[in-house]
Enzyme design. Structure first.
Site, PDB file in Angstrom:
ATOM      1  N   GLY A 279       0.829  -1.201   0.000  1.00  0.00           N
ATOM      2  CA  GLY A 279       0.000   0.000   0.000  1.00  0.00           C
ATOM      3  C   GLY A 279       0.869   1.258   0.000  1.00  0.00           C
ATOM      4  CB  CYS A 280       0.122   4.685  -1.070  1.00  0.00           C
ATOM      5  SG  CYS A 280      -1.518   4.859  -0.347  1.00  0.00           S
ATOM      6  CE1 TYR A 281      -1.514   8.104   4.172  1.00  0.00           C
ATOM      7  CE2 TYR A 281      -3.221   6.489   3.740  1.00  0.00           C
ATOM      8  CZ  TYR A 281      -2.838   7.802   3.907  1.00  0.00           C
ATOM      9  OH  TYR A 281      -3.777   8.813   3.818  1.00  0.00           O
TER      10      TYR A 281
END
Ligand SMILES: NC(=O)C1=CN([C@@H]2O[C@H](COP(=O)(O)OP(=O)(O)OC[C@H]3O[C@@H](n4cnc5c(N)ncnc54)[C@H](OP(=O)(O)O)[C@@H]3O)[C@@H](O)[C@H]2O)C=CC1
Ligand SMILES: CC(=O)N[C@@H](CCC(=O)OP(=O)(O)O)C(=O)O
Length: 347
Positions: free
Chosen positions: A158-160
């Site tokens: 995921g991005c985070y």
């Protein structure tokens, strides 16, 4: 390697899907095959560049509805299938393409956990492919390169988690973090993080700057799982289109010096073309410096007197946080050049 790797993108009209298509179209060793939307999509048959004018001249090809007939062929007609689809959709599609002989890179969270029990709690559905969860490799490229090289199913992070783990892992692996106090991650994302589909929370007049998913966001178990220890993670939605900044406060193990922290980052990333280090925070990582690039920029500052450090990571959520990292994994898996990081590559 002389033969081009033929790639399909499922979910190509979405924000990460179109970035993937553009990276593939420019990659000298990948070939962009078919690009897909759902069988009943309102966009079926439209040109990708008509949906995303930024790519006029590069992505002038139609998006194909993923009908049953198409579904039966995708993994046979392509060497590599990228899934830029919602989590549960990815879990339903991946087994078909794997059985057809393709390598699958999934940008969703559908295969990021070995433990199927995470899914009902954090994703709201029962996972129907628990055996595939055990085969999937987590594609944090700087840390799992060897496993990605032989994986047929890659769960792109995921991005985070990409921003948070890139900042935290060097200290964790070097044993520099305090054993008791949880790292505290506060991160702000642009609105493209929520995808292209319209929703009330993402509408222009509603977005300001606010935390969400407090003590319950699905990226908290993802970060904890990959770091090997619990964290507190609080995401925020900001009123800008793309980019993430994560600011992480950590307590250091007793006696850890600024020099040790700096050394841990350099040991981890000096050979990386993707991670850029801002020594001693002479500059602060910022969205402005990473947007439209595949880099993740890391800065840090240590207070030896009180034993804490503040770590900062900035990335483009759609590139290093999604499509760019998927291409990094494809490069590793197929033994390709380090595109788009090699000298002269333009995004
Ligand atoms: N946005 C981000 O910053 C990041 C996103 N991700 C993950 O990547 C995935 C894609 O995200 P994002 O690009 O933002 O999403 P979008 O909502 O922007 O795009 C989703 C795409 O999937 C298509 N689609 C929907 N249902 C199906 C289906 N059944 N079969 C084929 N295509 C389908 C949509 O088109 P249509 O509905 O017209 O069919 C659209 O092209 C998600 O799992 C997301 O969690 C990961 C990291 C960062
Ligand atoms: C701003 C925003 O809404 N961001 C998304 C995260 C996007 C992402 O990384 O996607 P995965 O779901 O694939 O992990 C969210 O918080 O749900």
């Amino acid at each position: 390697m002389s033969q081009l790797i033929r790639c399909a993108v499922i979910g190509a009209s979405g924000y990460t899907g179109v970035e993937l298509a553009a990276l593939i179209a420019r990659h000298p060793q990948l070939e962009l095959g078919k690009v897909y939307v759902s069988a009943a999509s309102v966009d079926g048959g439209k040109q990708l560049s008509q949906l995303h004018g930024r790519f006029l001249g590069l992505l002038d090809l139609p998006v194909t509805p993923l009908t049953d007939d198409e579904l039966a062929q995708v993994g046979k007609q392509h060497d590599l299938v990228f899934l830029a689809t919602e989590h549960q959709v990815s879990t339903q599609l991946a087994p078909t393409f794997l059985a057809q002989g393709a390598v699958v890179m999934d940008l969703s969270g559908g295969f990021r956990f070995a433990d199927a029990e995470v899914y009902p709690k954090f994703y709201g559905f029962e996972h129907e492919q628990p055996e595939l969860l055990k085969k999937a490799v987590y594609g944090l490229a700087e840390w799992n390169a060897e496993a990605v090289k032989t994986a047929d199913l890659v769960a792109v992070p995921g991005c985070y988690p990409t921003a948070s783990l890139t900042a935290l892992k060097p200290l964790r692996e070097a044993g520099l973090l305090d054993d008791v106090q949880y790292p505290v991650i506060n991160a702000v994302s642009g609105v493209s993080g929520a995808g292209r589909k319209a929703s009330m929370t993402n509408s222009f007049c509603e977005v300001s700057l606010h935390p969400y998913g407090v003590l319950g966001h699905r990226h908290q178990p993802e970060i904890s799982d990959q770091l090997g220890r619990d964290v507190i993670f609080t995401p925020h939605l900001g009123n800008f289109p793309r980019g993430i900044v994560a600011t992480v406060t950590v307590k250091l193990a007793p006696g850890v010096t600024a020099e040790q922290v700096s050394q841990a980052y350099h040991n981890a990333y000096d050979s990386s073309t993707c991670v850029r280090l801002y020594d001693a925070m002479n500059q602060t990582p910022s969205i402005k410096n990473v947007v439209n690039t595949c880099h993740v920029d890391i800065g840090w500052k240590v207070d030896e007197a009180n034993g804490h450090a503040v770590l900062i990571a900035a990335e483009d959520n759609l590139l290093k946080g999604a499509a760019g990292q998927a291409i990094q994994c494809a490069n590793l898996r197929f033994g390709l050049i380090d595109f788009p990081f090699e000298a002269g590559a333009a995004l």
